[in-house]
Design an enzyme around this catalytic site. Sequence first.
Site: not given
Ligand SMILES: Nc1ncnc2c1ncn2[C@@H]1O[C@H](COP(=O)(O)O)[C@@H](O)[C@H]1O
Ligand SMILES: O=P(O)(O)OP(=O)(O)O
Length: 170
Positions: A58, A95
């Site tokens: 993303r 996690e």
């Molecule tokens: N709650 C969430 N909704 C959508 N995407 C998420 C969510 N939590 C984490 N993400 C994805 O994971 C990474 C960031 O996570 P970190 O814990 O800060 O490493 C980010 O790329 C989000 O797309």
């Molecule tokens: O969905 P993605 O590919 O953006 O990966 P992540 O959930 O590790 O951010």
Amino acid sequence: MDLKSLIRDIPDFPKPGIMFRDITTLLSNPQGLSYTIDSLAEKCSAVSADYVVGMESRGFIFGAPLAYKMGIGFIPVRKPGKLPGAVHFAEYELEYGVDRLEMHRDAMTSGSRVLIVDDLIATGGTAAATAKLLEQAGCELVGFAFIIELQALGGRQKLPDVPIVTLVEY
Ligand SMILES: Nc1ncnc2c1ncn2[C@@H]1O[C@H](COP(=O)(O)O)[C@@H](O)[C@H]1O
Ligand SMILES: O=P(O)(O)OP(=O)(O)O
């Protein structure tokens, strides 16, 4: 523009207890998408970056148009085994277990000024690992930009002390 109203909340995805902030509904809205990229570009212009670095996947969606708008290059940070050339790598904790991010060693010259972009900061592990990749490459990290910040998870505390731009907070 009320960007939060364009982000869809999906409870218990990808696992029970997680509120997934779904940006696909923002992406499909033409005004929302252009407002998002224009706002990031405006807020990030002061850091004078040479490159935007975005994390798979993303981070690519927002990072590449932001780089285009800012008139600078885009560099992808990818999950393991996807990049064909020699890579720097950094591991970070999930996690359960660890994951790893990679960036081409020759993606940029040392001393380049780099802005890191992702859709969302939660615990900060992904962004902190990306900052380590830039350190290995001898680059200067000049800032972070995220569409969404999950403030309760305190991710920004894991990041180096540079400007952090966010557009929507939960
Ligand atoms: N709650 C969430 N909704 C959508 N995407 C998420 C969510 N939590 C984490 N993400 C994805 O994971 C990474 C960031 O996570 P970190 O814990 O800060 O490493 C980010 O790329 C989000 O797309
Ligand atoms: O969905 P993605 O590919 O953006 O990966 P992540 O959930 O590790 O951010």
